[in-house]
Scaffold this motif. Structure first.
Motif, short mmCIF file in Angstrom:
data_model
loop_
_atom_site.label_atom_id
_atom_site.label_comp_id
_atom_site.label_asym_id
_atom_site.label_seq_id
_atom_site.Cartn_x
_atom_site.Cartn_y
_atom_site.Cartn_z
N MET A 133 0.84 -1.19 0.00
CA MET A 133 0.00 0.00 0.00
C MET A 133 0.89 1.25 0.00
N PRO A 134 0.38 2.33 -0.59
CA PRO A 134 1.20 3.56 -0.65
C PRO A 134 1.64 4.04 0.73
N TYR A 135 0.79 3.81 1.74
CA TYR A 135 1.18 4.33 3.06
C TYR A 135 2.32 3.52 3.67
N HIS A 136 2.68 2.43 3.04
CA HIS A 136 3.83 1.69 3.55
C HIS A 136 5.15 2.41 3.28
N LYS A 137 5.08 3.40 2.41
CA LYS A 137 6.30 4.09 1.98
C LYS A 137 7.12 4.63 3.14
N ASP A 138 6.42 5.16 4.14
CA ASP A 138 7.13 5.84 5.22
C ASP A 138 7.55 4.89 6.32
N ARG A 139 7.24 3.61 6.13
CA ARG A 139 7.60 2.68 7.20
C ARG A 139 8.98 2.11 6.95
N TYR A 140 9.46 1.48 7.99
CA TYR A 140 10.80 0.91 7.90
C TYR A 140 10.72 -0.61 7.81
N PRO A 141 11.74 -1.24 7.23
CA PRO A 141 11.67 -2.68 6.97
C PRO A 141 11.31 -3.51 8.20
N HIS A 142 11.78 -3.06 9.38
CA HIS A 142 11.54 -3.91 10.55
C HIS A 142 10.06 -4.03 10.88
N GLU A 143 9.23 -3.19 10.26
CA GLU A 143 7.82 -3.23 10.58
C GLU A 143 7.06 -4.21 9.70
N PHE A 144 7.79 -4.90 8.82
CA PHE A 144 7.11 -5.77 7.86
C PHE A 144 7.43 -7.23 8.13
N SER A 145 6.54 -8.09 7.68
CA SER A 145 6.78 -9.53 7.79
C SER A 145 7.66 -9.96 6.63
N GLY A 146 8.10 -11.21 6.69
CA GLY A 146 8.98 -11.74 5.65
C GLY A 146 8.39 -11.60 4.25
N GLY A 147 7.09 -11.97 4.14
CA GLY A 147 6.47 -11.91 2.82
C GLY A 147 6.40 -10.48 2.31
N GLN A 148 6.06 -9.56 3.21
CA GLN A 148 5.98 -8.16 2.79
C GLN A 148 7.35 -7.63 2.40
N ARG A 149 8.36 -8.05 3.15
CA ARG A 149 9.72 -7.60 2.82
C ARG A 149 10.12 -8.10 1.45
N GLN A 150 9.73 -9.34 1.15
CA GLN A 150 10.11 -9.87 -0.16
C GLN A 150 9.39 -9.07 -1.27
N ARG A 151 8.18 -8.64 -0.97
CA ARG A 151 7.48 -7.79 -1.94
C ARG A 151 8.23 -6.47 -2.12
N ILE A 152 8.77 -5.97 -1.00
CA ILE A 152 9.54 -4.72 -1.10
C ILE A 152 10.76 -4.95 -2.00
N CYS A 153 11.42 -6.09 -1.80
CA CYS A 153 12.59 -6.42 -2.63
C CYS A 153 12.19 -6.48 -4.10
N ILE A 154 11.04 -7.11 -4.34
CA ILE A 154 10.57 -7.23 -5.73
C ILE A 154 10.26 -5.84 -6.28
N ALA A 155 9.62 -5.02 -5.44
CA ALA A 155 9.28 -3.67 -5.87
C ALA A 155 10.54 -2.87 -6.18
N ARG A 156 11.57 -3.06 -5.35
CA ARG A 156 12.82 -2.34 -5.58
C ARG A 156 13.41 -2.73 -6.94
N ALA A 157 13.37 -4.05 -7.23
CA ALA A 157 13.90 -4.50 -8.51
C ALA A 157 13.03 -4.00 -9.65
N LEU A 158 11.74 -4.09 -9.44
CA LEU A 158 10.80 -3.77 -10.51
C LEU A 158 10.79 -2.27 -10.84
N ALA A 159 11.02 -1.45 -9.82
CA ALA A 159 10.93 -0.01 -10.00
C ALA A 159 11.94 0.48 -11.03
#
Lengths: 601, 350
Positions: free
Chosen positions: B157-183
């Motif tokens: 979600m867009p509001y996740h932008k301001d959060r830090y990695p430690h606030e996410f679960s493993g699956g969400q973090r992997q989505r962040i990694c994918i998003a970083r690659a995809l961006a």
């Protein structure tokens, strides 16, 4: 059922509901909803999280309060305190002090005409000649003198000027060679001849005294002119500015030794005197009548301080007491106040002491409303010294840690980021620095600074530089270790894979991850630096007087007397060192725990 | 599990986007005071393959066989020892730093561990967008919308932008990694065991996300995994690696229906079948993986091979094309050596 979102789910709202939502998400493949935990709105950055964790730690709060109050104490306190850092305080105190000393005069006092010199050789030769009962003596400059002993204690001394040499008496005639252009009249010649006939060596003629000195078969005739007197009388004046010159003494002594005389005149001023035992009291006589002027005595009284005028009353009282063998007497002091004096005989001298009010340093005065923590050895206010000492200690702590961090981060960062031989080289330098015995080195440098007479201000600067240069290896080692491990983290590889520039990688990814450990290390380091500084100042090689430092305040305790009797000198400083170091350590511990993500919340 | 519909819809082109030719990556072993090189760990010892645009190649093998090293070397995150990698015909190792930085966004990587692959001190929006800004993928005006769009596509979600990695679960973090690659708008992504740190349900979400994104953006994947069922699900072609070498390579269907290499057979026999009545014919390999620093002579698998032959310990086998695009590297299928006797069973046990 897998539910790994559980830990991130809000626990305050409907828990069962949120679980159900996840299950539905999973089935319906609506993944965006699976992460919809909008219920948790509050977002904490790592910094905020650390702050939150830190402020939950009671010890850390205590440490923070301690350090904050220490800053207030040192920096604001110094401004508020009405006293200066090295302001000395004095107090007045009564104590027995030397006032004067008296003794019976056994030596000749010489007085001579103001336009001549009467050397110490001449004085010594005078005494010698007197003992040998000779009437002439010479001094080092081959001047001849003639002694005219009026009494045992009063001698007139004349300088002899030759008037005729190679004098031989032939019958009633005289053969001679006149010298110095002196004209010898026939009357004088006759007088000399008659004197020589009687085998006398001196004669008076027309108010002048001539001395005949035989040298083998011939003689030398000299004319004597009074130049000095030697007397054992001491003249005390009634007025402070009275000066007794040669003429006064000459006429006075002459009058004393003249039967029946009771006046004498010097420079058109008439004096009258009264004899009282071996003393003479002299009055000045003028148209207004008589006035006490001086006293000639054989008892000499000298004040303990120059410029101090002792009254005759005191001198008389002292002489009487000495003669009566009293131990104390009451008289007036130099300020005309009646005080009690004590006499301490010593050899032929009599020391006189009295209670005097003196201004002394207010050393080791106990806590009072003026000096809340008393004063130290130098009479300085301890509370104020503690404030300024706190400034020095804290400033040294922060500057040293800043130097350490700058050097440590740069060198550690280079070693960690570039690794290889650069790393090797820097780590060997670190090893060398770790091998340096810090305290002996600082002691040596301290004594070098003592020798070079480095100014105390420069000394503080040098101390900071030396401690900083010796202290960086720990930080460099930590930074290098951190960077080495961070470099291999996948987020660094990811940063490289996304094509970020090296500067961005270092400053956006590496450095922020080192900062927590750096802050912890620095905070802990501050405590130990303050301790080291105190140790050095205590040993006298750190901060020097007049600058205060908690260490050199405690330095007073090297005296066991102070340790036992003046607790207020060292307990407060020791206590401040203790709680400041403890405060920094509490904060450091709190920060370390707060930064540690594995810590339980 | 999900359906395979999206897989079938992929537009696989015949033109290879990445070509690997005899790539080798040796790590020096240093010892002694002067750190002399005394040997090499041959992590990748000559691999060759190519991946067509829009397809997915699965790279399987047991732990320590060099899969991840291969993946990272292809992206030039590690310097090669020898061989070549061509990205759209351009030699990745021949370009200068500037050109390499331009190439970086086109070739991305997703890591196994979603915990260590996100900098703990940066907010998620910054992690995803930092490189976007540096490479100027979109204009500043579009930037925020672009990041929101990417995050939305990755299930964030867009509001996740301001959060830090430690606030996410493993699956969400992997989505962040994918998003970083995809961006970065990549064409080729190395997925280095992207789901092995996640639990099964989340694995499915991530795999499906990857497949959705592949369809949407026409991505090419090199999917590194030791999990054969995941590889079967996502891959078009599969390469089996053993000790730095590819031992079998072919279309997913060919390999899974007809595994040829003894190692592949052993590997596939270990896949659990969800049927309690099914009796598994496990081929248990004896011994451990030999050290890549000192690999066995000839065929590297011969020390553990149940079908070992005389020649295996002497001559290294070469790839043999058994079917169309199905290669196997084994002496068993070499016609010249076919008739030689197999090693006796007792010896093999010892």
């Amino acid at each position: 059922m897998a539910n790994n979102e559980y830990e991130n789910k809000p626990l305050n709202t409907d828990d069962i509901d949120s679980k159900r939502v996840i299950r539905e998400d999973f089935v319906s493949e609506d993944r965006s909803d699976a992460l919809d935990d909008e219920a948790r709105i509050k977002v904490l950055s790592p910094t905020m999280l650390v702050m939150k964790r830190f402020f939950r730690n009671k010890l850390a709060i205590a440490g923070l309060i301690i350090i904050a109050s220490m800053f207030l104490f040192a920096f604001v306190g110094g401004l508020i305190s009405p006293y200066g850092e090295d302001q000395r305080f004095y107090t007045t105190e009564e104590m027995m002090k030397d006032f004067a000393s008296g003794s019976f005069n056994k030596e000749y006092k010489f007085d001579y005409k103001s336009d001549i010199t009467f050397s110490s050789t001449a004085r010594a030769n005078f005494v010698l000649a007197l003992n040998k009962k000779e009437t002439t003596f010479i001094d080092g400059n081959h001047l001849s003198y003639f002694i005219d002993s009026v009494t045992e204690n009063f001698h007139k001394i004349s300088e002899l000027v030759p008037v005729a040499e190679n004098v031989m008496r032939v019958g009633d005639d005289l053969v001679f060679t006149a010298v110095n252009g002196y004209e010898i009249t026939d009357e004088l010649k006759d007088a000399i001849v008659s004197t020589m006939k009687e085998s006398k060596t001196q004669l008076s003629f027309e108010g002048k005294t001539y001395v005949i000195k035989a040298q083998g078969r011939t003689s030398t005739i000299s004319v004597a002119s009074d130049i000095a007197i030697a007397s054992k009388l001491v003249y005390d004046a009634y007025e402070q500015d009275t000066v007794f010159d040669y003429n006064f003494k000459l006429f006075a002594e002459t009058a004393f030794n003249t039967e029946g005389a009771d006046t004498f005149t010097v420079n058109d001023v008439t004096y009258r005197f009264e004899k009282d035992g071996d003393e003479f009291k002299i009055y000045k006589v003028d148209e207004n009548g008589e006035k006490e002027y001086a006293k000639a005595t054989n008892f000499i009284v000298s004040p303990s301080m120059q410029d101090m005028f002792l009254s005759i009353e005191f001198k008389e009282a002292l002489k009487e007491s000495v003669l009566a063998k009293q131990e104390k007497f009451i008289s007036i002091d130099d300020k005309n106040e009646e005080t009690e004096f004590k006499i301490y005989p010593k050899d032929n001298e009599y020391l006189v002491k009295n209670m005097q009010v003196t201004r002394v340093l207010k050393s080791y005065s106990p806590p009072s409303s003026i000096h809340w923590l008393g004063t130290d050895r130098n009479g300085m206010d301890i509370l104020t010294r503690l404030m300024y000492g706190g400034r020095v200690s804290l400033i040294i702590g922060f500057i040293v840690i800043a130097i350490e961090i700058v050097i440590g981060v740069i060198l550690g960062g280079i070693a960690g980021y570039f690794s290889g031989w650069v790393d090797n080289l820097i780590m060997r330098i670190v090893d060398i620095f770790n091998c340096i015995p810090v305290i002996p080195l600082i002691i040596i440098l301290g004594s070098v600074m003592d020798k070079k007479k480095v100014h105390p201000t420069d000394r503080i600067l040098w101390l900071m530089v030396i401690m900083g240069i010796l202290g960086w290896p720990g930080i460099a080692r930590m930074v290098r270790g951190q960077i080495l491990s961070l470099r291999e983290q996948e987020f660094m590889i990811a940063a490289e894979a996304t094509g970020l520039t090296a500067t961005r990688r270092i400053f956006r990814h590496l450095v922020p991850n080192v900062i927590p450990q750096l802050i912890v290390l620095a905070t802990m380091g501050l405590g130990s630096i303050i301790l080291t500084e105190s140790t050095l100042s205590f040993l006298g090689i750190g901060v020097k007087f007049p600058y205060a430092s908690w260490g050199n305040i405690i330095n007073d305790v090297t005296d066991i007397h102070v340790l036992k009797n003046y607790w207020f000198v060292w307990i407060p400083a020791g206590f401040l060192i203790l709680i400041t170091v403890m405060g920094f350590n509490f904060i450091g511990d709190g920060l370390r725990d707060a930064f540690d993500p594995k810590m339980k919340r | 599990m999900t359906t395979n519909n999206d897989v079938k819809d992929k537009h696989v082109e015949e033109q290879p986007i990445i070509e690997v030719k005899d790539l080798k990556k040796y790590f020096p072993i240093k010892s002694g005071v002067i750190q002399r090189t005394v040997g090499h760990v041959k992590a990748v010892d000559g691999i060759s393959f190519s991946i067509n645009k829009g397809s997915t190649m699965g790279l399987v093998g047991e732990s320590g066989c060099g899969k991840s090293t291969a993946g990272r070397t292809i992206l030039r995150l590690l310097e090669k020892t020898s061989g070549n990698v061509y990205f759209k015909g351009e030699d990745v190792f021949a370009v200068n730093k500037k050109r390499l930085r331009e190439l970086r966004p086109k070739m991305q990587i997703i890591f196994q561990d979603p915990y260590s692959s996100l900098s703990p001190r940066l907010p998620v929006g910054e992690i995803i967008g930092e490189a976007v800004r540096q490479h100027k993928i979109v204009s500043d005006a579009e930037y925020n919308d672009y990041i929101d769009d990417i995050m939305n596509n990755c299930g964030l979600m867009p509001y996740h932008k301001d959060r830090y990695p430690h606030e996410f679960s493993g699956g969400q973090r992997q989505r962040i990694c994918i998003a970083r690659a995809l961006a970065l708008n990549p064409e080729f992504i190395v997925c280095d065991e992207p789901v092995s740190a996640l639990d099964v349900s989340i694995q499915a979400q991530i795999i499906n996300l990857l497949m959705d994104l592949q369809e949407k953006y026409n991505l090419t994947y090199l999917f590194i995994s030791h999990d054969l069922s995941v590889v079967e699900h996502i891959s078009d072609t599969v390469a089996v690696m053993y000790l730095g070498n590819i031992v079998e390579y072919g279309k997913k269907e060919d390999i899974f229906s007809n595994p040829l290499h003894p190692y592949t057979e052993a590997l596939f026999s270990a896949i659990p079948v969800p049927d309690p009545n099914y009796k598994m014919k496990r081929i248990v390999l004896s011994g451990a993986l030999p050290s890549p620093a000192n690999p066995p002579s000839g065929c590297k698998f011969h020390t553990r091979c149940p079908k070992r032959m005389e020649i295996c310990s002497k001559v290294a086998p070469t790839p043999i094309e058994m079917e169309k695009d199905h290669y196997v590297v084994c002496h068993l299928y070499n016609k010249e050596t076919e008739n030689e006797p197999e090693v006796k069973e007792e010896e093999n046990v010892q």
